[in-house]
Design an enzyme around this catalytic site. Structure first.
Site, PDB file in Angstrom:
ATOM      1  CB  ALA A 113      44.704  48.193  52.615  1.00  0.00           C
ATOM      2  N   GLY A 131      41.472  46.855  48.403  1.00  0.00           N
ATOM      3  CA  GLY A 131      40.445  46.994  49.424  1.00  0.00           C
ATOM      4  C   GLY A 131      39.290  47.863  48.985  1.00  0.00           C
ATOM      5  CD  GLU A 143      39.616  42.787  49.097  1.00  0.00           C
ATOM      6  OE1 GLU A 143      39.895  41.583  49.226  1.00  0.00           O
ATOM      7  OE2 GLU A 143      40.300  43.706  49.614  1.00  0.00           O
ATOM      8  CD  GLU A 163      44.410  42.998  46.620  1.00  0.00           C
ATOM      9  OE1 GLU A 163      43.491  43.554  47.241  1.00  0.00           O
ATOM     10  OE2 GLU A 163      44.294  42.600  45.429  1.00  0.00           O
TER      11      GLU A 163
END
Length: 258
Positions: A65, A109, A112, A132
């Site tokens: 992200a 992300g 993911e 994270e």
């Protein structure tokens, strides 16, 4: 004028989507996510496209992200906006197979995003990770749920709790990655496999994808029942009759996608 965050092209029934924020290691900003979902929806609606490949560059598929953007969020704003939910929901709505062709980093992300895809092919230098915990948070776009299904509880816990990366070779051994290629071969080979898939009946491929994805949510008994119903439904397709006729007549099937 700056280049768009998402580049698209088509090659022999395959839609190719390239994440294009190289200076940010292809980090997932809100704008990039919307562009990505728009490109995916366009491919899904295009009758000339049978499969989709998502890739980045040799340095990074996607490093996660956008931290600068994310740093401006607090609990209320993240909760009320359902931060990152649109990415998972948008990709889940795509009927056509989505293949991730990964070189370099697929972290946070980005990992993911890869897990949301139907097949993952990786270059030898690819790394997967959920770091994270190093930022004082946890995976928030499906990492805690999809990773355990892909690599098992122990390895998922190890990656999420330590923030340690997994190599492409480790990912292949764990079942996260379907095949590993030399870096320069990753995208071309992913496109070749996508073209192979795109040559089959589109409704049959979509039904097969739906049945496999349902296995993650259904128990065995319910999953077998769901598979059986979709299997029986294929008997009503013109492509089913064509496939059987072609096999019996020893010729190549001519799919009409009906």
């Amino acid at each position: 004028m700056s280049e768009p965050d998402i580049l698209t092209r088509e090659e022999d029934r395959v839609g190719i989507i390239t994440v294009n924020r190289p200076k940010a290691l292809n980090a997932l900003s809100g704008a990039l996510i919307e562009e990505l979902l728009s490109a995916l929806r366009c491919c899904d609606k295009d009758p000339t496209i049978g499969a989709i490949v998502i890739t980045g560059n040799n340095r990074a598929f996607c490093a996660g992200a956008d931290i600068k953007e994310q740093s401006g969020l607090d609990f209320v704003s993240a909760y009320n906006s359902d931060y990152l939910r649109n990415l998972a929901d948008g990709i889940a709505s795509i009927h056509k197979p989505i293949i991730a062709a990964i070189n370099g980093y697929a972290l946070g992300g980005g990992c993911e995003l890869a897990l949301m895809c139907d097949i993952i092919y990786a270059g030898k230098d690819a790394f997967f990770g959920q770091p994270e915990v190093k930022l004082g948070t946890i995976p928030g776009a499906g990492g805690t749920q999809r990773l355990i299904r892909a690599v098992g509880k122990s390895m998922a816990m190890h990656m999420i709790l330590t923030g340690e990366n997994m190599t492409a070779q480790e990912a292949a051994a764990a079942g996260l990655v379907a095949k590993v290629f030399d870096v320069e071969e990753t995208v071309p080979r992913a496109i070749e496999y996508a073209q192979q898939i795109a040559r089959f009946s589109m409704p049959v491929v979509a039904m097969a994808k739906e049945a496999v994805n349902a296995a993650e949510d259904l128990g065995l008994k319910a999953g077998l029942h769901f598979e059986s119903r979709l299997y029986h439904a294929t008997f009503g397709l013109a492509d089913h009759r064509e496939g059987f006729d072609a096999f019996l007549q020893k010729r190549e099937a001519q799919w009409t996608h009906k």
